[in-house]
Scaffold this active site. Sequence first.
Site, PDB file in Angstrom:
ATOM      1  CG  HIS A 141      -1.705  -1.276   1.376  1.00 23.99           C
ATOM      2  ND1 HIS A 141      -1.279  -2.274   2.230  1.00 23.99           N
ATOM      3  CD2 HIS A 141      -2.815  -1.753   0.753  1.00 23.99           C
ATOM      4  CE1 HIS A 141      -2.112  -3.304   2.156  1.00 23.99           C
ATOM      5  NE2 HIS A 141      -3.033  -3.023   1.270  1.00 23.99           N
TER       6      HIS A 141
HETATM    7  S1  FES Z   1       1.688  -0.479   3.275  1.00 24.93           S
HETATM    8 FE1  FES Z   1       0.103  -1.864   3.731  1.00 24.93          FE
HETATM    9  S2  FES Z   1       1.138  -3.622   4.408  1.00 24.93           S
HETATM   10 FE2  FES Z   1       2.730  -2.211   4.007  1.00 24.93          FE
END
Ligand code: FES
Length: 176
Positions: A141
């Site tokens: 993410h």
């Molecule tokens: S940014 Fe979501 S698990 Fe690493």
Amino acid sequence: MVTASTADHPTRRDFLFVATGATAAVGGVVALWPFISQMNPDASTIAAGAPIEVDLAPVAEGQDIKVFWRGKPIYISHRTKKQVDEVRAVPVSSLPDPASDQSRTKDGHEQWLVVIGICTHLGCIPIAHEGNYDGFFCPCHGSQYDASGRVRQGPAPLNLPVPPYQFVSDTKIQIG
Ligand code: FES
């Protein structure tokens, strides 16, 4: 298992994988594995939580290695002076999870960073030497950590944790 990467060629990164048993080993880190493995207890003892010792002598400046302790990936970075200077110049109060680099490293060994390589968002494994902060990038993410393992961007709420460890000599640490 040990993984190494280097910042020498940021556009041509090498990922080297070495494992016990039948897994293939590639490249220069083959020489590292005997140094690291020979000092550790057997796999079942490690899995039970025994401390492990890691020889840092073969890890060149700008290189990272990954070892496993209690089933968790541990990143060990031999940071450059530039990386150390940059993370120590960041105002701590500007950070999402404020912590000084000094509080996350050992006095006299500031070139070494030791962190648990599990993203504090949802647990993915960040990639070393990626992202905007010369640190770690989590591809799941988009969280980004600096070369102190401190979160700088993205949804991760906390810094990469520092496991319990100590220097048992200038070039050897014990984790756990
Ligand atoms: S940014 Fe979501 S698990 Fe690493």
